[in-house]
Scaffold this motif. Structure first.
Motif, PDB file in Angstrom:
ATOM      1  N   UNK A  32      -5.368  15.038 -31.003  1.00  0.00           N
ATOM      2  CA  UNK A  32      -5.699  16.066 -32.391  1.00  0.00           C
ATOM      3  C   UNK A  32      -6.424  16.850 -32.405  1.00  0.00           C
ATOM      4  N   UNK A  33      -6.939  17.081 -31.294  1.00  0.00           N
ATOM      5  CA  UNK A  33      -7.640  18.721 -31.640  1.00  0.00           C
ATOM      6  C   UNK A  33      -5.982  19.646 -31.032  1.00  0.00           C
ATOM      7  N   UNK A  34      -5.301  19.297 -29.744  1.00  0.00           N
ATOM      8  CA  UNK A  34      -5.027  20.311 -29.098  1.00  0.00           C
ATOM      9  C   UNK A  34      -3.326  20.607 -29.997  1.00  0.00           C
ATOM     10  N   UNK A  35      -2.652  19.398 -30.755  1.00  0.00           N
ATOM     11  CA  UNK A  35      -1.903  19.507 -31.622  1.00  0.00           C
ATOM     12  C   UNK A  35      -1.770  20.814 -32.900  1.00  0.00           C
ATOM     13  N   UNK A  36      -2.915  21.681 -33.324  1.00  0.00           N
ATOM     14  CA  UNK A  36      -2.629  22.903 -34.459  1.00  0.00           C
ATOM     15  C   UNK A  36      -3.041  23.704 -33.367  1.00  0.00           C
ATOM     16  N   UNK A  37      -3.803  23.375 -32.281  1.00  0.00           N
ATOM     17  CA  UNK A  37      -3.660  24.918 -31.507  1.00  0.00           C
ATOM     18  C   UNK A  37      -1.974  25.156 -30.358  1.00  0.00           C
ATOM     19  N   UNK A  38      -1.463  24.136 -30.418  1.00  0.00           N
ATOM     20  CA  UNK A  38       0.178  24.591 -29.883  1.00  0.00           C
ATOM     21  C   UNK A  38       0.848  24.478 -30.898  1.00  0.00           C
ATOM     22  N   UNK A  39       1.063  24.176 -31.994  1.00  0.00           N
ATOM     23  CA  UNK A  39       1.277  24.689 -32.909  1.00  0.00           C
ATOM     24  C   UNK A  39       1.744  25.863 -33.333  1.00  0.00           C
ATOM     25  N   UNK A  40       0.376  26.428 -33.247  1.00  0.00           N
ATOM     26  CA  UNK A  40       0.079  27.704 -33.723  1.00  0.00           C
ATOM     27  C   UNK A  40       0.046  29.114 -32.512  1.00  0.00           C
ATOM     28  N   UNK A  41       0.297  28.367 -31.561  1.00  0.00           N
ATOM     29  CA  UNK A  41       0.821  29.240 -29.741  1.00  0.00           C
ATOM     30  C   UNK A  41       2.111  29.750 -29.698  1.00  0.00           C
ATOM     31  N   UNK A  43       4.066  29.076 -32.552  1.00  0.00           N
ATOM     32  CA  UNK A  43       4.212  29.992 -33.967  1.00  0.00           C
ATOM     33  C   UNK A  43       4.302  31.660 -33.045  1.00  0.00           C
ATOM     34  N   UNK A  44       3.750  31.855 -32.754  1.00  0.00           N
ATOM     35  CA  UNK A  44       2.940  33.370 -32.145  1.00  0.00           C
ATOM     36  C   UNK A  44       3.952  33.926 -31.128  1.00  0.00           C
ATOM     37  N   UNK A  45       4.082  32.695 -30.102  1.00  0.00           N
ATOM     38  CA  UNK A  45       5.126  33.280 -29.165  1.00  0.00           C
ATOM     39  C   UNK A  45       6.542  33.397 -29.025  1.00  0.00           C
ATOM     40  N   UNK A  46       7.215  33.401 -30.463  1.00  0.00           N
ATOM     41  CA  UNK A  46       8.672  33.056 -31.010  1.00  0.00           C
ATOM     42  C   UNK A  46       9.191  34.489 -30.398  1.00  0.00           C
ATOM     43  N   UNK A  47      10.663  34.153 -30.298  1.00  0.00           N
ATOM     44  CA  UNK A  47      11.199  35.746 -29.593  1.00  0.00           C
ATOM     45  C   UNK A  47      11.193  36.846 -30.410  1.00  0.00           C
ATOM     46  N   UNK A  48      10.745  36.951 -31.867  1.00  0.00           N
ATOM     47  CA  UNK A  48      10.193  37.930 -32.851  1.00  0.00           C
ATOM     48  C   UNK A  48       8.800  38.819 -32.308  1.00  0.00           C
ATOM     49  N   UNK A  49       8.474  40.102 -32.191  1.00  0.00           N
ATOM     50  CA  UNK A  49       8.000  40.126 -31.204  1.00  0.00           C
ATOM     51  C   UNK A  49       7.827  41.907 -32.069  1.00  0.00           C
ATOM     52  N   UNK A  50       5.814  42.361 -31.964  1.00  0.00           N
ATOM     53  CA  UNK A  50       5.920  43.460 -32.953  1.00  0.00           C
ATOM     54  C   UNK A  50       6.993  44.392 -32.204  1.00  0.00           C
ATOM     55  N   UNK A  51       6.716  45.699 -32.663  1.00  0.00           N
ATOM     56  CA  UNK A  51       6.864  46.793 -31.868  1.00  0.00           C
ATOM     57  C   UNK A  51       6.226  47.182 -30.989  1.00  0.00           C
ATOM     58  N   UNK A  52       4.395  47.389 -31.254  1.00  0.00           N
ATOM     59  CA  UNK A  52       4.273  47.651 -30.686  1.00  0.00           C
ATOM     60  C   UNK A  52       2.960  46.938 -30.160  1.00  0.00           C
ATOM     61  N   UNK A  59       2.305  33.883 -38.224  1.00  0.00           N
ATOM     62  CA  UNK A  59       2.802  32.948 -38.028  1.00  0.00           C
ATOM     63  C   UNK A  59       2.781  32.753 -39.856  1.00  0.00           C
ATOM     64  N   UNK A  60       3.849  33.795 -40.601  1.00  0.00           N
ATOM     65  CA  UNK A  60       4.060  33.737 -41.907  1.00  0.00           C
ATOM     66  C   UNK A  60       5.956  33.492 -41.800  1.00  0.00           C
ATOM     67  N   UNK A  61       5.723  33.127 -43.432  1.00  0.00           N
ATOM     68  CA  UNK A  61       7.666  33.203 -43.576  1.00  0.00           C
ATOM     69  C   UNK A  61       8.010  34.216 -43.032  1.00  0.00           C
ATOM     70  N   UNK A  62       7.976  35.778 -43.517  1.00  0.00           N
ATOM     71  CA  UNK A  62       7.963  36.651 -42.796  1.00  0.00           C
ATOM     72  C   UNK A  62       7.635  37.418 -41.565  1.00  0.00           C
TER      73      UNK A  62
END
Length: 101
Positions: A32-41, A43-52, A59-62
């Protein structure tokens, strides 16, 4: 000393039972404690990266990118984790009781 040892041997099944449920509750809390952290990580480590590299992707829709200096620790970060941990332990105890084990 032998009296203590004999009472420990008689209560051996009870100790095994207690240890088993402690392990089950610890695993429930860990999941229960680690599942939200794994989901967040993930989501932010997907192939789409920021240019800078100094920007952080939120991690939002856009998936907008924001400057990294906007994400700093606040005073509420000291309070939230212990409260969340207490709620997780209470919820896992309720889950174990509801299952009837």
């Amino acid at each position: 000393m032998f009296l203590w040892l004999s009472s420990l041997i008689r209560s051996w099944p009870l100790l095994i039972y207690a240890i088993t449920w402690i392990v089950v509750m610890m695993l429930t809390v860990a999941v229960a404690s680690l599942s939200p952290e794994v989901a967040f990580v993930s989501a932010i480590s997907s192939p789409e990266r920021c240019k800078s590299k100094s920007n952080v992707r939120v991690p939002l829709e856009e998936s907008p990118c924001f400057p990294a200096h906007l994400f700093t620790k606040s005073h509420i970060d000291v309070i939230v984790p212990p409260v969340f941990a207490a709620l997780t332990v209470a919820a896992s105890a309720c889950l174990v009781r509801a299952v009837g084990l």
